[in-house]
Design an enzyme around this catalytic site. Structure first.
Site, PDB file in Angstrom:
ATOM      1  N   GLU A  97       0.770  -1.229   0.000  1.00 32.72           N
ATOM      2  CA  GLU A  97       0.000   0.000   0.000  1.00 32.72           C
ATOM      3  C   GLU A  97       0.807   1.289   0.000  1.00 32.72           C
ATOM      4  OE1 GLU A  97      -3.357   0.308  -0.300  1.00 32.72           O
ATOM      5  OE2 GLU A  97      -3.249  -1.837  -0.712  1.00 32.72           O
ATOM      6  N   SER A 146     -60.372 -21.627  11.294  1.00 36.71           N
ATOM      7  CA  SER A 146     -60.769 -22.281  12.544  1.00 36.71           C
ATOM      8  C   SER A 146     -59.657 -22.324  13.581  1.00 36.71           C
ATOM      9  CB  SER A 146     -61.249 -23.705  12.257  1.00 36.71           C
ATOM     10  OG  SER A 146     -62.449 -23.676  11.509  1.00 36.71           O
TER      11      SER A 146
END
Length: 669
Positions: free
Chosen positions: A115, A381
């Site tokens: 880097e 139900s």
């Protein structure tokens, strides 16, 4: 002959040039030069003023940025299951700061080689690096290399947004100079390594090391260090979780740079190049993300918003969750096409309301909509236990008598699913066979408002319309609500809202929330046992026989909405309460899917699976003395009916009498 100007000089042409006085050409050049100098001076002054105005406008904002760096990570949440295994991390993955001296030297060298090779010699900007990058980009005809230094990257990552504007680049330059003048090189590098994004949601070398290699950064090998150092260039592209071979190739390039820069020798990197780094294989648990989404919403309600990482410990049982997902997928694959059903949801609760498994749909990748917690559907139900509980609270009992016959409420004429009427029946018989007319009569007799009140008492919060169809489950609810409503039946009357979080803490161990709430008494134990008695009969000999667990005692209720759009089964054992729903997202009718069919059979298969090895424990209320009918009109009706039968004269020998039974004529001698 053309006239000459009065001053005697021609306007143009060779004659004028020929007649120009000595020194006149030099005057013209000087005049032109003065104009250029004036123009350049004005441009320089304008640029200076513009830069000054830019600086003046940026300084206040810049000072705020410098005073508030993003050194503390934004809100991130790691969600763990009941065994402490990670389910998911939302936001970034962060870890504690690791000092430079605790990192392997070759890790630092690898990052510098990849880097910023002149990090310790430049003052924030690497002119050689910038020119080299520009030349390579020009040669490639595309952007292939950047010239940003570590300090510049830190300035962008800590202080600035990702927008690409002139003002932002200028801010970056100013912050870079500020960082270099206020911090040492080691301090800048330390912050960079502890906060740089390294793919897969990880920030910093410690978090990345723990995620990729399951170890601290202090323990990484050279090969692993090279892999980490290769990530900042393009974290998503080179993340080993996306493409391990590509990440390993990038790591090999970093090892080559270490040799080229003289940081290491060929011999020192030989082993690392021969055996590239491998990563930890993590189980892909996308199915749990429905639950993760749900508990994150719960967490937002439990603790105030704040920055930093939180760890959420949950109730989810990993093994049970896998079985739930497998059961639902098998049902949808094997039975779904035949009944035109494409979706389903499942929820399992412990007796204290803790969520042990949640399936929110067939595929989280295809749809993040949670059908267990978000979808509101008609329960049919499966809502009837609310009605029957209301009846129990108002003087009825399982042995109370009701008449099953046609009913008409302002033109609305509900029918039983079988299309027949049973005449006088007990509540127990009406319940286990899911007789619609009896449910409607009960609702009208006790009052719709009381039924709604019972629903609220059981934890149902969705809107409920006080219409006659309330008795048949016409008002929509979620699976979480309805399954939670059955908890008091399973737990001797105690209940609570379904919950999934046991503790929320920081990585350092500070507890932000701890669940201490216990289930409270919702209904009396007697009524809970009466309901369990009736719900058990549904499975024993009613509409839910396909939900039977064999010798293990269970109780539950089927539910099917109009046109078979929804199929439900909600039931429980001594250990767990489980609700299952099947249907279609577009609410289209199925081809005969019912609560007693696909839902009940799936419930049975799944519950048998998760109960393997658990003791068979009886349900309170199932094996008890017959319940005596309550005092009131029902008892008086039964007394009168008995008296009527006693008044019938005995049949004499040889006499033939005809009785009507079930629509047929039979001969009795």
């Amino acid at each position: 002959m053309a006239e000459k100007p009065q001053d005697g000089w021609p306007e143009s042409g060779p004659e004028r040039d020929r007649l120009s006085p000595p020194g006149h050409e030099g005057g013209r050049v000087r005049a032109r030069l003065r104009r250029w100098v004036s123009l350049l001076s004005f441009s320089f002054m304008a640029l200076t003023v513009a830069l000054g105005l830019l600086v003046f406008s940026l300084v206040p904002h810049l000072q705020k940025q410098i005073d508030n760096p993003q050194l503390l990570e934004q809100r991130a949440a790691m969600v763990l299951d009941a065994d402490g295994k990670e389910l998911a991390t939302r936001g970034g993955r962060y870890a504690d700061i690791v000092p430079l001296e605790e990192m392997p030297p070759y890790l630092i060298q690898a990052f510098l080689a990849a880097e910023d090779q002149r990090f310790y010699s430049h003052s924030g900007f690497d002119i050689r690096g910038i020119l080299r990058a520009a030349w390579r980009n020009l040669q490639a005809g595309a952007f292939v290399e950047g010239g940003s230094t570590i300090t510049q990257q830190l300035a962008k990552n800590l202080y600035l947004s990702s927008e690409r504007t002139v003002a932002r680049k200028f801010q970056e330059a100013l912050i870079t100079l500020w960082l270099e003048s206020h911090y040492t090189k080691d301090e800048i590098l330390s912050v960079y390594l502890n906060r740089i994004y390294l793919g897969a949601g990880t920030y910093g070398v410690e978090a990345a090391s723990r995620f990729y290699f399951n170890k601290s950064v202090s323990q990484v090998t050279l090969a692993e260090a090279a892999l980490l150092a290769g990530l900042p260039k393009a974290p998503s592209r080179f993340a080993p979780t996306n493409n391990l071979k590509r990440a390993q190739a990038r790591a090999d390039y970093v090892l080559q740079l270490l040799v080229e820069t003289g940081a290491l020798t060929n011999g020192e990197v030989f082993a690392a190049r021969a055996e590239p780094a491998e990563i930890v294989v993590r189980e892909e648990r996308l199915g749990t993300h429905y639950f993760v989404d749900w508990v994150l919403e719960e967490a937002r309600a439990l603790i105030p918003p704040a920055d930093g990482t939180i760890i959420i410990r949950t109730t989810l049982d990993g093994a049970m969750q896998r079985k739930a997902e497998a059961a639902m997928e098998k049902a949808l694959a094997d039975q779904g096409p035949a009944v035109n059903i494409e979706q389903g949801a499942l929820l399992t609760l412990a007796r204290d309301g803790a969520v042990k498994a949640m399936v929110g749909g067939r595929s989280y990748l295809d749809s993040q909509f949670n059908r267990a917690a978000q979808a509101k559907r008609q329960p049919g139900s499966a809502f009837k236990p609310v009605i029957y509980l209301t009846a129990l609270k108002n003087g009825f009992g399982p042995s109370s008598i009701m008449i099953d016959e046609p009913v008409d409420i302002h033109g609305w004429q509900p029918e039983n699913s079988a299309g027949r009427y049973w005449g006088p029946v007990t509540l127990l018989t009406a319940f286990k066979h899911s007789l619609n007319t009896v449910a409607v009569r009960l609702t009208e007799q006790v009052g719709r408002g009381k039924v709604i009140g019972t629903a609220r008492q059981l934890g149902i919060k969705s809107p409920i319309a006080a219409l006659p169809s309330l008795a048949l489950g016409a008002s929509e609810v979620t699976l979480v609500e309805l399954t939670g409503a059955y908890l008091p039946f399973a737990a001797d009357g105690k209940g609570t809202e379904p919950w999934g979080i046991t503790e929320i803490s920081t990585p350092s161990g500070i507890v932000l929330y701890e669940r201490k709430e216990e289930p409270r008494q919702i209904i009396s134990p007697r009524r809970a046992r009466d309901m369990t008695h009736m719900l058990h009969q549904v499975i024993a000999e009613g509409t839910g026989t396909r939900a039977s667990l064999g010798r293990r005692m269970a109780a539950g209720k089927t539910g099917t909405s109009q046109n078979n759009r929804d199929a439900w089964f909600i039931g429980y054992t001594h250990q767990y309460v489980t609700g299952i729903w099947f249907g279609n997202d577009d609410n289209s009718p199925s081809a005969g899917a019912s609560g007693g069919g696909i839902a009940a059979s799936t419930w049975s298969a799944y519950m048998n699976d998760i109960h393997r090895g658990l003791p068979r424990i009886a349900l309170p209320g199932v094996r008890r003395e017959p319940v005596v009918a309550r005092q009131g009109k029902e008892q008086e009706y039964f007394r009168q009916l008995s008296a009527l039968f006693r008044s019938v004269p005995p049949v004499s020998a040889g006499r033939t009498t005809r009785f009507r039974q079930g629509g047929e004529t039979i001969r009795v001698r």
